[in-house]
Write a protein that holds these residues in place. Structure first.
Motif, mmCIF file in Angstrom:
data_model
loop_
_atom_site.group_PDB
_atom_site.id
_atom_site.type_symbol
_atom_site.label_atom_id
_atom_site.label_comp_id
_atom_site.label_asym_id
_atom_site.label_seq_id
_atom_site.Cartn_x
_atom_site.Cartn_y
_atom_site.Cartn_z
ATOM 1 N N GLN A 42 1.679 11.726 -12.493
ATOM 2 C CA GLN A 42 0.482 11.141 -13.089
ATOM 3 C C GLN A 42 0.822 9.774 -13.675
ATOM 4 O O GLN A 42 0.103 8.793 -13.459
ATOM 5 N N GLN A 43 1.933 9.703 -14.371
ATOM 6 C CA GLN A 43 2.377 8.434 -14.941
ATOM 7 C C GLN A 43 2.764 7.445 -13.832
ATOM 8 O O GLN A 43 2.432 6.268 -13.894
ATOM 9 N N GLN A 44 3.441 7.939 -12.800
ATOM 10 C CA GLN A 44 3.855 7.085 -11.690
ATOM 11 C C GLN A 44 2.634 6.486 -10.981
ATOM 12 O O GLN A 44 2.619 5.306 -10.643
ATOM 13 N N ARG A 45 1.632 7.309 -10.759
ATOM 14 C CA ARG A 45 0.412 6.824 -10.108
ATOM 15 C C ARG A 45 -0.267 5.763 -10.975
ATOM 16 O O ARG A 45 -0.756 4.747 -10.463
ATOM 17 N N ALA A 46 -0.291 5.984 -12.273
ATOM 18 C CA ALA A 46 -0.910 5.014 -13.187
ATOM 19 C C ALA A 46 -0.138 3.690 -13.168
ATOM 20 O O ALA A 46 -0.747 2.610 -13.126
ATOM 21 N N ALA A 49 -0.852 1.905 -9.829
ATOM 22 C CA ALA A 49 -2.197 1.312 -9.818
ATOM 23 C C ALA A 49 -2.211 0.047 -10.671
ATOM 24 O O ALA A 49 -2.811 -0.965 -10.287
ATOM 25 N N GLN A 50 -1.540 0.086 -11.794
ATOM 26 C CA GLN A 50 -1.451 -1.085 -12.662
ATOM 27 C C GLN A 50 -0.706 -2.222 -11.961
ATOM 28 O O GLN A 50 -1.136 -3.371 -11.982
ATOM 29 N N PHE A 51 0.389 -1.881 -11.285
ATOM 30 C CA PHE A 51 1.183 -2.879 -10.569
ATOM 31 C C PHE A 51 0.363 -3.525 -9.453
ATOM 32 O O PHE A 51 0.290 -4.757 -9.344
ATOM 33 N N ILE A 52 -0.283 -2.719 -8.615
ATOM 34 C CA ILE A 52 -1.066 -3.269 -7.504
ATOM 35 C C ILE A 52 -2.242 -4.081 -8.041
ATOM 36 O O ILE A 52 -2.550 -5.155 -7.520
ATOM 37 N N SER A 53 -2.885 -3.599 -9.082
ATOM 38 C CA SER A 53 -3.984 -4.355 -9.687
ATOM 39 C C SER A 53 -3.502 -5.724 -10.153
ATOM 40 O O SER A 53 -4.164 -6.740 -9.926
ATOM 41 N N GLY A 58 -6.050 -8.895 -10.359
ATOM 42 C CA GLY A 58 -7.013 -8.235 -11.231
ATOM 43 C C GLY A 58 -6.779 -8.573 -12.689
ATOM 44 O O GLY A 58 -5.790 -9.216 -13.050
ATOM 45 N N PRO A 59 -7.681 -8.100 -13.528
ATOM 46 C CA PRO A 59 -7.581 -8.375 -14.964
ATOM 47 C C PRO A 59 -6.609 -7.419 -15.657
ATOM 48 O O PRO A 59 -6.740 -7.155 -16.844
ATOM 49 N N VAL A 60 -5.651 -6.919 -14.895
ATOM 50 C CA VAL A 60 -4.719 -5.918 -15.400
ATOM 51 C C VAL A 60 -3.333 -6.530 -15.448
ATOM 52 O O VAL A 60 -2.882 -7.130 -14.476
ATOM 53 N N GLU A 61 -2.669 -6.370 -16.575
ATOM 54 C CA GLU A 61 -1.296 -6.846 -16.691
ATOM 55 C C GLU A 61 -0.363 -5.658 -16.542
ATOM 56 O O GLU A 61 -0.536 -4.632 -17.197
ATOM 57 N N TYR A 62 0.618 -5.787 -15.649
ATOM 58 C CA TYR A 62 1.595 -4.718 -15.447
ATOM 59 C C TYR A 62 2.516 -4.673 -16.653
ATOM 60 O O TYR A 62 3.118 -5.676 -17.024
ATOM 61 N N GLU A 107 2.691 -8.045 1.455
ATOM 62 C CA GLU A 107 3.533 -9.209 1.183
ATOM 63 C C GLU A 107 3.875 -9.304 -0.295
ATOM 64 O O GLU A 107 5.001 -9.653 -0.654
ATOM 65 N N ALA A 108 2.921 -8.989 -1.151
ATOM 66 C CA ALA A 108 3.189 -9.001 -2.592
ATOM 67 C C ALA A 108 4.258 -7.970 -2.944
ATOM 68 O O ALA A 108 5.186 -8.252 -3.705
ATOM 69 N N VAL A 109 4.157 -6.780 -2.358
ATOM 70 C CA VAL A 109 5.156 -5.736 -2.602
ATOM 71 C C VAL A 109 6.505 -6.152 -2.001
ATOM 72 O O VAL A 109 7.550 -5.996 -2.638
#
Length: 124
Positions: A42-46, A49-53, A58-62, A107-109
């Motif tokens: 669950q934490q890994q998925r979160a 998602a934060q990393f890809i965002s 996106g308006p999300v900071e990893y 490419e980002a990954v």
């Protein structure tokens, strides 16, 4: 096109759906599943998602560990990295993400490959 890649991926909900599909594929693949056996998925998925965002504009900071620290000591090989990247590409395709946008995410990954893949010296 003024939409960001984040928006074209469906924003938070779209990215979470892709990440869920991605990890369903990864944990079903015996070539790489063992990396995730003792992990809080669950934490890994979160985190994913934060990393890809974040990399999609996106308006999300990893806020997780940097990629080198997060993968240090895991011994991930280049073939394993490619298997995982393929699962990400397939998960994006499952949600009909445009080919150019899939390439942009991959490419980002891929830009983090040197921080994720163990060097030959580390693998010895």
């Amino acid at each position: 096109m003024s939409d960001t890649l984040y928006e074209r991926l469906g924003g938070e909900d779209g990215i979470k759906a892709v990440v869920d599909e991605f990890y369903d594929r990864v944990v079903a693949d015996e070539r790489v599943a063992y990396y995730f056996e003792d992990m809080d998925m669950q934490q890994q998925r979160a985190h994913q998602a934060q990393f890809i965002s974040s990399v999609a504009g996106g308006p999300v900071e990893y806020t997780g560990d940097d990629m080198k620290t997060a993968h240090e000591g895991l011994g991930i090989t280049l073939p394993e990295f490619k298997v995982i990247a393929t699962h990400l590409g397939d998960a994006l395709a499952e949600f009909d993400v445009d080919e150019d946008d899939r390439k942009a995410v991959l490419e980002a990954v891929a830009s983090y490959q040197d921080d994720i893949v163990a060097t030959a010296e580390a693998a010895d």
